[in-house]
Design a protein around this motif. Structure first.
Motif, mmCIF file in Angstrom:
data_model
loop_
_atom_site.group_PDB
_atom_site.id
_atom_site.type_symbol
_atom_site.label_atom_id
_atom_site.label_comp_id
_atom_site.label_asym_id
_atom_site.label_seq_id
_atom_site.Cartn_x
_atom_site.Cartn_y
_atom_site.Cartn_z
ATOM 1 N N LYS A 85 66.250 2.613 49.215
ATOM 2 C CA LYS A 85 64.993 3.321 49.015
ATOM 3 C C LYS A 85 65.048 4.246 47.802
ATOM 4 C CE LYS A 85 65.280 7.520 51.942
ATOM 5 N NZ LYS A 85 64.490 8.430 51.117
ATOM 6 N N TYR A 132 47.712 12.743 57.514
ATOM 7 C CA TYR A 132 48.610 11.873 56.748
ATOM 8 C C TYR A 132 49.291 10.853 57.659
ATOM 9 C CZ TYR A 132 52.367 10.599 53.508
ATOM 10 O OH TYR A 132 53.236 9.913 52.694
ATOM 11 N N TYR A 133 49.703 11.309 58.840
ATOM 12 C CA TYR A 133 50.325 10.395 59.810
ATOM 13 C C TYR A 133 49.328 9.323 60.260
ATOM 14 C CZ TYR A 133 52.744 8.792 64.023
ATOM 15 O OH TYR A 133 53.354 8.021 64.974
ATOM 16 N N VAL A 147 57.200 2.505 53.919
ATOM 17 C CA VAL A 147 56.760 3.886 54.100
ATOM 18 C C VAL A 147 57.545 4.828 53.180
ATOM 19 C CG1 VAL A 147 58.364 4.592 55.918
ATOM 20 C CG2 VAL A 147 56.058 5.546 55.867
ATOM 21 N N TYR A 148 58.720 4.384 52.726
ATOM 22 C CA TYR A 148 59.493 5.175 51.768
ATOM 23 C C TYR A 148 59.020 4.966 50.329
ATOM 24 C CZ TYR A 148 62.864 5.471 55.640
ATOM 25 O OH TYR A 148 63.470 5.680 56.859
ATOM 26 N N GLN A 211 64.228 11.219 46.794
ATOM 27 C CA GLN A 211 64.402 10.084 47.698
ATOM 28 C C GLN A 211 65.734 10.175 48.439
ATOM 29 O OE1 GLN A 211 62.541 7.759 48.771
ATOM 30 N NE2 GLN A 211 60.997 7.152 47.281
ATOM 31 N N ASP A 214 65.540 13.083 51.119
ATOM 32 C CA ASP A 214 64.418 13.065 52.054
ATOM 33 C C ASP A 214 64.869 12.587 53.438
ATOM 34 O OD1 ASP A 214 61.836 13.086 53.132
ATOM 35 O OD2 ASP A 214 61.486 10.995 52.536
ATOM 36 N N THR A 217 60.747 11.969 56.170
ATOM 37 C CA THR A 217 60.013 10.711 56.329
ATOM 38 C C THR A 217 60.639 9.855 57.419
ATOM 39 O OG1 THR A 217 59.370 10.743 53.994
ATOM 40 C CG2 THR A 217 59.195 8.638 55.153
ATOM 41 N N PHE A 221 58.173 9.245 60.592
ATOM 42 C CA PHE A 221 57.456 7.970 60.502
ATOM 43 C C PHE A 221 58.302 6.755 60.871
ATOM 44 C CE2 PHE A 221 55.736 10.817 57.157
ATOM 45 C CZ PHE A 221 54.510 11.061 57.737
ATOM 46 N N THR A 232 68.570 11.409 57.589
ATOM 47 C CA THR A 232 68.060 11.531 58.957
ATOM 48 C C THR A 232 69.163 11.238 59.965
ATOM 49 O OG1 THR A 232 65.889 10.794 58.180
ATOM 50 C CG2 THR A 232 66.267 10.753 60.541
#
Length: 298
Positions: A85, A132-133, A147-148, A211, A214, A217, A221, A232
């Motif tokens: 990503k 936004y979601y 989505v990324y 990126q 992050d 995200t 999502f 994450t």
């Protein structure tokens, strides 16, 4: 008399230069020491580090914190998702933003004032997380790799930096290309982009760091663990480490803790920061030049 004045000035300049060097060394130390402190403590035994007093070197060297991080199942796949990503997202973002900025840099563009006003509004106002979601849900982007990529394709702030650089490119280059029969898209690909390496490297560095770092995200999502990035993934490891501290059996059957939640946090900081820091030296010369875009006129 004149010679004495010159000597005094020379001595004063030497003192001034010495003071400047000392100030720069102090600033460098204050900047780099926190990084060194994190690295040193990440390689120290977790329980031993809780006693404090570790400033320059590990007191009790241990790789247990890194073993906890790298032994977690799925970390290789999470790293692959992050690399993919970051690379794909940066390339798409730079190309699309540069293409839009090239069009907006032309003062004869129809509706240019409206587009600039609309883009400026987005710098100060947003719809919020819930709208936004819902938007991404209706577009079918949830739990998908795009989505990324798609939501981060364009940034008006980066477009402004691109426009400032494109305006400094001599118009004679485009005129020569038009005489040879090139259209706007060919001019953009074969004339504008090749001479825009400083600004491209600058924006690529900005967005690549975004990126890579992050985690939000993937946390909001993405529910599929196979699509979660390393940030994450490690965030959840750190969260779990707060309640489930790693244990190791010592000789004689006594169970001792060798890893703490704090040591795991430090190890994850090193793991997630090291790869992106390695990119900086290769882009530094372009980054410095790109930061000066639009600062000097004439």
């Amino acid at each position: 008399m004149k010679i004495n004045i010159l000597k005094r000035r020379t001595t004063g300049e030497k003192v001034f230069d010495t003071i400047n060097v000392l100030i720069m060394l102090i600033i460098c130390f204050l900047t780099l020491y926190p990084i060194w402190y994190v690295i040193v403590n990440s390689f120290n035994d977790g329980m031993d580090a809780m006693r404090g007093g570790i400033y320059w070197w590990p007191r009790k060297f241990s790789l247990d914190s890194y073993k906890v991080v790298f032994s977690s199942p799925g970390i290789a796949k999470a790293m692959w998702i992050t690399v993919a990503k970051t690379v794909i997202g940066t390339i798409v973002h730079v190309f699309f933003t540069a293409m839009v900025a090239y069009a907006l840099s032309k003062r004869d563009l129809i509706g240019r004032k409206f587009y600039m006003t609309l883009g400026t509004i987005t710098l100060f106002f947003g719809g919020g997380l819930i709208p936004y979601y819902l938007l991404l849900k209706n577009l079918g982007f949830l739990d998908k790799f795009i989505v990324y990529i798609i939501p981060a394709m364009f940034s008006f702030y980066d477009a402004i930096i691109f426009m400032a650089f494109f305006r400094e490119i001599p118009s004679s280059l485009e005129e020569a290309a038009r005489i040879d029969g090139a259209n706007d898209f060919v001019i953009f690909l074969k004339v504008i982009l090749p001479v825009s390496l400083p600004v491209i490297a600058t924006i690529a560095l900005f967005h690549g760091v975004y990126q890579w770092n992050d985690y939000f995200t993937g946390m909001i999502f993405i529910n599929n663990p196979d699509l979660q990035p390393i940030q994450t993934y490690l965030y959840r490891i750190v969260a779990q480490a707060g309640s489930n501290t790693a244990m190791q059996a010592a000789p004689g059957g006594i169970v001792t803790r060798t890893v703490t939640s704090q040591s795991i946090k430090l190890a994850t900081m090193v793991v997630t920061t090291f790869p992106i820091v390695c990119v900086y030296p290769f882009l530094q010369k372009y980054f410095v030049k790109g930061m000066m875009i639009g600062s000097v006129k004439g």
